[in-house]
Design an enzyme around this catalytic site. Structure first.
Site, short mmCIF file in Angstrom:
data_model
loop_
_atom_site.label_atom_id
_atom_site.label_comp_id
_atom_site.label_asym_id
_atom_site.label_seq_id
_atom_site.Cartn_x
_atom_site.Cartn_y
_atom_site.Cartn_z
N ARG A 69 16.40 13.37 3.67
CA ARG A 69 15.95 13.49 5.06
C ARG A 69 14.44 13.39 5.20
O ARG A 69 13.96 12.75 6.13
CB ARG A 69 16.53 14.75 5.72
N THR A 70 13.69 14.00 4.30
CA THR A 70 12.24 13.99 4.49
C THR A 70 11.71 12.56 4.40
O THR A 70 10.92 12.12 5.23
CB THR A 70 11.55 14.86 3.43
N LYS A 97 6.03 3.09 -17.07
CA LYS A 97 5.35 2.46 -18.21
C LYS A 97 4.21 3.32 -18.71
O LYS A 97 3.44 2.91 -19.56
CB LYS A 97 4.79 1.09 -17.81
N ARG A 119 5.61 13.71 -2.36
CA ARG A 119 6.47 14.78 -2.84
C ARG A 119 6.42 14.78 -4.36
O ARG A 119 6.48 13.71 -4.99
CB ARG A 119 7.91 14.59 -2.37
N HIS A 147 5.88 23.08 1.99
CA HIS A 147 6.51 21.93 2.63
C HIS A 147 6.17 22.07 4.11
O HIS A 147 7.02 22.43 4.92
CB HIS A 147 8.03 21.99 2.40
#
Lengths: 326, 188
Positions: A69-70, A97, A119, A147
């Site tokens: 959702r975010t 990598k 995030r 958050h």
């Protein structure tokens, strides 16, 4: 060098890393976002839910952790503001990598972006990125830390349903220890004058609650009849490195919101959950679909709130009086 | 002058100092009444008409214009307001937050919109408002009513109904309130 979060020239927000960034007076900062969100809710209800406000701006989402959702919410918000969006998926990127975080950020910035939505599983990563980057950084969840946009959309949803947050009694139930949502929400709710009670087994509370203006209880049945909002948190089993609860079944029986417990709530009380829900663990399937359960409203308001945050950071006043900004 | 207008007018953040009163409250009342008559004459009635005021200065004028229209014709006219904060062409240059939520009372498809503002200057606000309106439907026509046209247009926009044509210098400021219209300067 520590770059300030607000631009010294005009005191406005440059990045949103935690609720406390919303200004010396957090309550005023939150109210400002709420008022702006009203306008974006109106935009979202139109036949053409799009405004040209951020035309030509680029918003990158940089998610080192899973999200439904975010990530979609920020992307929708950016698109409704006519910004261009880029998606950075860690699993298919050069991070695999061995590229360092700093090099990754510098690469993204070199392409000319205006905002990075981050995030990460580690607390503090967005703040570290904000030190390196010149674009606006928005914290979309960092470890157990914060958050902020979730807290803002929760405040908005409560205000929309109950009129005001000041004086409301809010219980936050569940895995507080691992919850960035709980930390941002405690900061936001208490700044707005709500009376917050944390309900959790002692093992799922943070190691220290010093400086948290909250009450603590282990008896959910005693707390529920007195609250205006019951905020359930997800059991974050992916973050648990030790056995903090005996079994999920026992947790569910002692702290889960089942139909019997939902009846204990006052008639007007809201049931909220930041998602993703574990139906049957912290919240019963039937409870999740009650009329007072506003989980869908939370998601809907999330888009408008994130439009407001993006607009505040990118669209409103990088300069006062027309001078060039630094 | 609204707080937001003061912040957006050079020298940014100054205060308005009035020099001459160019319209009294009575003058404004008479001008509003005349514009109402002109609107009814031009549109042959008030069918499918909707009056929309521009935030911030146009909103009180729109409601007064509506009252005047209803007094003359006896039909009720829907009135709304639009905030162009998200449509301006100087977004990112100056801090503009919406003053209130935009409220368009009906679908604009096929309707004639009377857009109302207090002062017509560069025309940029009207340009933004036209963009905003097109997001609410395809109006049959958009007509512009302003209390004061002070000239200095930067875009090919002209008003349909004017309270008063007021020749000004670029560095002057015009303030429209319920008490009247003043010409003066912004002073910091």
């Amino acid at each position: 060098m520590n770059r300030p979060v607000t631009n010294p020239r005009h005191g406005r927000l440059r990045s949103l890393l935690s609720i406390s960034d919303l200004g010396p007076d957090v309550a005023t900062g939150i109210s400002e976002v709420m008022t702006l969100t009203d306008s974006f809710v109106e935009v979202s209800e139109r036949t053409i839910p799009k405004v040209p406000a951020l035309r030509g701006r680029t918003v990158v989402s940089l998610f080192f952790e899973d999200s439904t959702r975010t990530r979609l919410s920020f992307e929708t918000a950016a698109k409704r503001l006519s910004a261009d969006t880029m998606n950075f998926s860690v699993s298919t990127s050069s991070v695999k990598k061995g590229e360092s975080l700093r090099d990754t950020i510098e690469t993204i910035e070199a392409m000319g972006v205006d905002a990075i939505v981050v995030r990460h599983a580690s607390a503090g990563v967005p703040r570290q990125i904000a030190q390196w980057a010149t674009s606006a950084i928005i914290n979309a969840g960092d470890g157990w830390h914060e958050h902020p946009t979730q807290a803002l959309l929760d405040c908005y949803t409560i205000r929309q349903r109950l009129g005001d947050i000041t004086g409301k009694r809010i219980a936050i139930v569940g895995d507080i220890r691992h919850s960035r949502v709980a930390r941002s929400n405690v900061a936001a709710f208490t700044a707005l004058g709500a009376d917050v009670t944390l309900v959790a087994p002692p093992t799922l509370l943070p190691p220290s609650l010093e400086g948290w203006p909250v009450k603590v209880s282990t008896d959910i049945d005693a707390v529920l009849p007195t609250v205006d909002v019951c905020y359930m948190l997800r059991m974050q089993r992916e973050r648990m490195t030790e056995a903090l609860i005996p079994t999920i079944r026992e947790y569910s029986a002692r702290y889960g919101l089942n139909e019997r417990r939902a009846e204990l709530l006052p008639d007007h009380a809201l049931i909220m959950h930041p998602g993703p829900m574990n139906r049957g663990v912290e919240i019963d399937a039937a409870v999740a679909d009650l009329p007072n359960t506003v989980i869908v409203d939370q998601v809907r308001n999330g888009v408008a709130v994130r439009m407001a945050v993006l607009f505040l950071l990118l669209g409103s006043g990088t300069t006062w009086g027309g001078e060039a900004d630094v | 002058m609204a707080e937001r207008e003061r912040r957006l007018t050079p020298p940014y953040g100054g205060v308005f100092v009035a020099r001459t009163r160019v319209m009294t409250a009575d003058d404004m009342k008479r001008a509003t009444k005349r514009m109402a008559h002109e609107i009814i004459e031009r549109n042959q009635g008030l069918d499918d008409l909707v009056v929309i005021g521009l935030q911030t200065g146009g909103v009180p004028l729109a409601s007064r214009l509506c009252d005047a229209l209803e007094l003359i014709d006896g039909t009720e006219v829907p009135v709304g307001c639009v905030d162009v904060a998200f449509y301006r062409d100087d977004i990112g240059l100056r801090p503009v937050l919406p003053e209130t939520v935009t409220d368009i009372p009906c679908d604009l498809d096929g309707r004639t919109v009377i857009l109302v503002d207090d002062v017509l200057f560069t025309g940029r606000t009207i340009r933004a408002a036209l963009d905003a309106l097109s997001d609410y439907g395809r109006a049959r026509a958009v007509q512009l009513a302003v209390m004061v046209d002070r000239g200095h247009r930067e875009l090919p926009i002209r008003p349909d109904y004017v309270g008063k044509n007021l020749p000004t210098r670029r560095d002057e400021a015009v303030d429209v309130t319920a008490d009247g219209v003043d010409l003066g300067e912004m002073v910091k």
